[in-house]
Scaffold this active site. Sequence first.
Site, PDB file in Angstrom:
ATOM      1  N   CYS A 162      16.586  43.999  12.434  1.00 12.88           N
ATOM      2  CA  CYS A 162      16.328  44.606  11.119  1.00 12.88           C
ATOM      3  C   CYS A 162      15.749  46.007  11.303  1.00 12.88           C
ATOM      4  O   CYS A 162      16.396  46.873  11.860  1.00 12.88           O
ATOM      5  CB  CYS A 162      15.397  43.725  10.275  1.00 12.88           C
ATOM      6  SG  CYS A 162      15.831  41.995  10.217  1.00 12.88           S
ATOM      7  N   ASP A 211      24.607  40.877   3.511  1.00 12.20           N
ATOM      8  CA  ASP A 211      23.426  41.649   3.911  1.00 12.20           C
ATOM      9  C   ASP A 211      23.205  42.757   2.886  1.00 12.20           C
ATOM     10  O   ASP A 211      23.965  43.722   2.833  1.00 12.20           O
ATOM     11  CB  ASP A 211      23.648  42.234   5.310  1.00 12.20           C
ATOM     12  CG  ASP A 211      22.400  42.871   5.888  1.00 12.20           C
ATOM     13  OD1 ASP A 211      21.477  43.218   5.105  1.00 12.20           O
ATOM     14  OD2 ASP A 211      22.341  43.041   7.117  1.00 12.20           O
ATOM     15  N   HIS A 243      21.081  38.515   5.657  1.00 14.39           N
ATOM     16  CA  HIS A 243      20.227  39.457   6.385  1.00 14.39           C
ATOM     17  C   HIS A 243      19.100  38.666   7.082  1.00 14.39           C
ATOM     18  O   HIS A 243      18.578  37.724   6.519  1.00 14.39           O
ATOM     19  CB  HIS A 243      19.623  40.472   5.411  1.00 14.39           C
ATOM     20  CG  HIS A 243      18.737  41.463   6.093  1.00 14.39           C
ATOM     21  ND1 HIS A 243      19.230  42.459   6.904  1.00 14.39           N
ATOM     22  CD2 HIS A 243      17.396  41.580   6.117  1.00 14.39           C
ATOM     23  CE1 HIS A 243      18.217  43.158   7.392  1.00 14.39           C
ATOM     24  NE2 HIS A 243      17.086  42.644   6.933  1.00 14.39           N
TER      25      HIS A 243
END
Length: 284
Positions: A162, A211, A243
Amino acid sequence: MRAFSLSLLYTGLLVVGEAVSGCHGKSSDCVDASIIAHTGEPLGKEVQYSNVTIYVAKPDPENPRTKPRAGIVLIYLSDIFGLGIPENKLLADSYARAGYLTVVPDLFDGSPAPSDLNTPGFNLTAFLEAHEPAVIDPIIAAAFGYARERLNATRFATPGYCFGGRHAFRVLSSLLSDHADVAFAAHPTLLGLDEVASADKPAALATAENDEYLDGDARLALEKALAAAGYPYQVNLYSGTEHAFGVRVPLDDPEQKYAKEEAFSQAVRWFDRFLVKGTEGEAE
Ligand SMILES: *[C@@H]1O[C@H](CO)[C@@H](O)[C@H](O)[C@H]1NC(C)=O
Ligand SMILES: *[C@@H]1O[C@H](CO)[C@@H](O)[C@H](O)[C@H]1NC(C)=O
Ligand SMILES: *[C@@H]1O[C@H](CO)[C@@H](O)[C@H](O)[C@H]1NC(C)=O
């Protein structure tokens, strides 16, 4: 059967079952899903270096995968939850079980995002403004310093998740004075195409189907930037994922759990390929 299930990885089909990767019939040298800890107590320890807290996960010297990886350190660049959630430490432990000495710098100086972003009073915009690269880059530099000075590291790989996925690319580039030799980024956020273009070392990506921070168009733009950049790359897209699946998945969702395990194996195989002598497909 094994080759068949690996090839399915690229088709995005749902495959439920044990993730097996990197074995090639050498049972002593296997990386499979059994080395991934999804839950439990982290096994590493935290050290202080240059005012930065660093979680250190050491490989077992008896593990046959450890010795060929001497001198290599993984600088694990986390999501915004950092050392505040066990999953990041557990993944570092899992990399250590794959033979890699792994360090996780606390990118947020003791104040990571709350594990539930909807926690009242938490302001994500303000949090990200407070953790711009100008703040994060020196912390990552401290992790490199620790690895060089205390762990005798000479080669580096950066698994990034991330928020940390962007930084995994930044350390592949001339933007920073510290350079990793190879990177892996799972569902990166805030990654600029200029940062992809500035990198000049192998980079692999694990991306999620759903995502909100990297939708289909953004992913295609990333793929074009990678192809134009000219260094080795790999982009895997995992169906049924959200995500953050590389770090945290609902463990009762077999498709996402499988994808997390495969993304981990993808990273290990990618690092093996470019860093470990004698590994199938090794670059030099
Ligand atoms: C470490 O933190 C202390 C206290 O906040 C500060 O005085 C010192 O300058 C810092 N050192 C470095 C190397 O950043
Ligand atoms: C969140 O932080 C941003 C940037 O600092 C600010 O503009 C915004 O007003 C804040 N939102 C709330 C709800 O406090
Ligand atoms: C690093 O190298 C020094 C000098 O050769 C040695 O004393 C030390 O034990 C090494 N540390 C590690 C973690 O390998």
